[in-house]
Design a protein around this motif. Sequence first.
Motif, short mmCIF file in Angstrom:
data_model
loop_
_atom_site.label_atom_id
_atom_site.label_comp_id
_atom_site.label_asym_id
_atom_site.label_seq_id
_atom_site.Cartn_x
_atom_site.Cartn_y
_atom_site.Cartn_z
N ARG A 19 0.84 -1.21 0.00
CA ARG A 19 0.00 0.00 0.00
C ARG A 19 0.87 1.26 0.00
O ARG A 19 0.56 2.24 -0.68
N GLU A 20 1.97 1.21 0.73
CA GLU A 20 2.89 2.35 0.76
C GLU A 20 3.49 2.59 -0.62
O GLU A 20 3.60 3.74 -1.07
N ALA A 21 3.91 1.51 -1.30
CA ALA A 21 4.51 1.65 -2.63
C ALA A 21 3.50 2.22 -3.63
O ALA A 21 3.84 3.08 -4.48
N ALA A 22 2.25 1.78 -3.55
CA ALA A 22 1.22 2.30 -4.44
C ALA A 22 0.97 3.78 -4.17
O ALA A 22 0.76 4.58 -5.09
N HIS A 23 1.02 4.16 -2.90
CA HIS A 23 0.86 5.56 -2.51
C HIS A 23 1.98 6.41 -3.10
O HIS A 23 1.74 7.47 -3.68
N HIS A 24 3.20 5.94 -2.98
CA HIS A 24 4.35 6.66 -3.52
C HIS A 24 4.19 6.88 -5.03
O HIS A 24 4.46 7.98 -5.54
N ALA A 25 3.74 5.87 -5.73
CA ALA A 25 3.60 5.97 -7.18
C ALA A 25 2.56 7.02 -7.55
O ALA A 25 2.76 7.78 -8.51
N ARG A 26 1.45 7.05 -6.83
CA ARG A 26 0.40 8.03 -7.14
C ARG A 26 0.87 9.46 -6.86
O ARG A 26 0.60 10.37 -7.65
N VAL A 27 1.57 9.64 -5.75
CA VAL A 27 2.06 10.98 -5.42
C VAL A 27 3.12 11.41 -6.42
O VAL A 27 3.11 12.55 -6.92
N ASP A 28 4.03 10.51 -6.76
CA ASP A 28 5.11 10.84 -7.68
C ASP A 28 4.58 11.25 -9.05
O ASP A 28 5.15 12.13 -9.73
N ALA A 29 3.49 10.63 -9.49
CA ALA A 29 2.93 10.96 -10.80
C ALA A 29 2.49 12.42 -10.86
O ALA A 29 2.52 13.04 -11.92
N ILE A 30 2.09 12.97 -9.72
CA ILE A 30 1.66 14.37 -9.68
C ILE A 30 2.82 15.30 -9.32
O ILE A 30 2.95 16.39 -9.88
N ALA A 31 3.67 14.86 -8.40
CA ALA A 31 4.71 15.74 -7.87
C ALA A 31 5.96 15.81 -8.74
O ALA A 31 6.60 16.86 -8.81
N ASP A 32 6.32 14.72 -9.40
CA ASP A 32 7.59 14.70 -10.13
C ASP A 32 7.69 15.77 -11.21
O ASP A 32 8.75 16.42 -11.35
N PRO A 33 6.65 16.01 -12.02
CA PRO A 33 6.77 17.09 -13.01
C PRO A 33 6.99 18.46 -12.37
O PRO A 33 7.76 19.28 -12.89
N HIS A 34 6.35 18.69 -11.23
CA HIS A 34 6.56 19.95 -10.52
C HIS A 34 8.00 20.08 -10.02
O HIS A 34 8.63 21.13 -10.17
#
Length: 310
Positions: A19-34
């Motif tokens: 669940r933690e890894a899935a959370h990281h992936a969802r956040v990274d998809a939004i945060a990484d471009p920023h």
Amino acid sequence: MPASPAPLTVLDRETWSAREAAHHARVDAIADPHLERRRRGEKHPVEDFLWVYYRWRPAEVRRWHPGIGGALADAGERATWKEHRPLTPAEREAAGWTGRAGAAVPVTVDVAAFMTRRGQAVERWHGILQATANRPARFGCFGLHEWAMVHGLEADDRRHGGVPLRLGREATDAVTESHTIACSHFDAYRFFTDSSRDLNTLRPGPENRTAFEQPGCLHATMDLYKVAATLGPLVPGELLVDCLELARDVRELDMRASPYDLRDWGYEPVRIETPEGKAAYVAAQRGFSERGQALRARLVQVTSRALSQG
């Protein structure tokens, strides 16, 4: 006598790590471009809002929690985290947890410690969430708050001064002045220009937010992310990112319906100065309101449980 809290749910390491890894992936998809744009010194008039206006750093949002009522096995490192603690013997027994010899005691959020520090904020948001959920949604604002924020201003004085107005200044001001503005969100209204403030039929302020907030408002819907982030470890990571993703989607409509010309950034305008644009705006607004009400109900469950335990 108040009822005893429900037994905590203990997650094994394999389950909560997934669940933690899935959370990281969802956040990274939004945060990484920023983050990549920030490294290049570039600004984005739509997407930066999530990280500038709301001010939670991507690293903070990336930290996953099971939320109130959850506990993590084999997570002894979290026992040193702020407002976390190991389960008591009684809690371990109630949860049916029997760890192997020498295993770290499961860790959970220390609700009492969190409420000591943030209890007033939890109570305040609980009241706002409930009042908003129980109030009829209104869909006649057409995003005119963004137009009121640029009324009478030259480019250098606008928040996004480097972005042109679709209709030019005079025509933009004329659109603003020709509509009835009924902005119910104080944190949008406070950015109205001096010349547009009296055009609003409402006077929302921080002291009367419970009386004005309504579920059709785009900014009230975006602020569900603010609520979830404020509640910190009380909120399951999945709910936090659900709120973040909704805020991202709402922000896009908010700016597409604004007077700014964002086609160079890939955003086609929602021309709210036309009947067709108004209809498109309201249709999208209704969908976001429905998504927001579902998340609002989940957040009320969190605040209710925290208040009952704190």
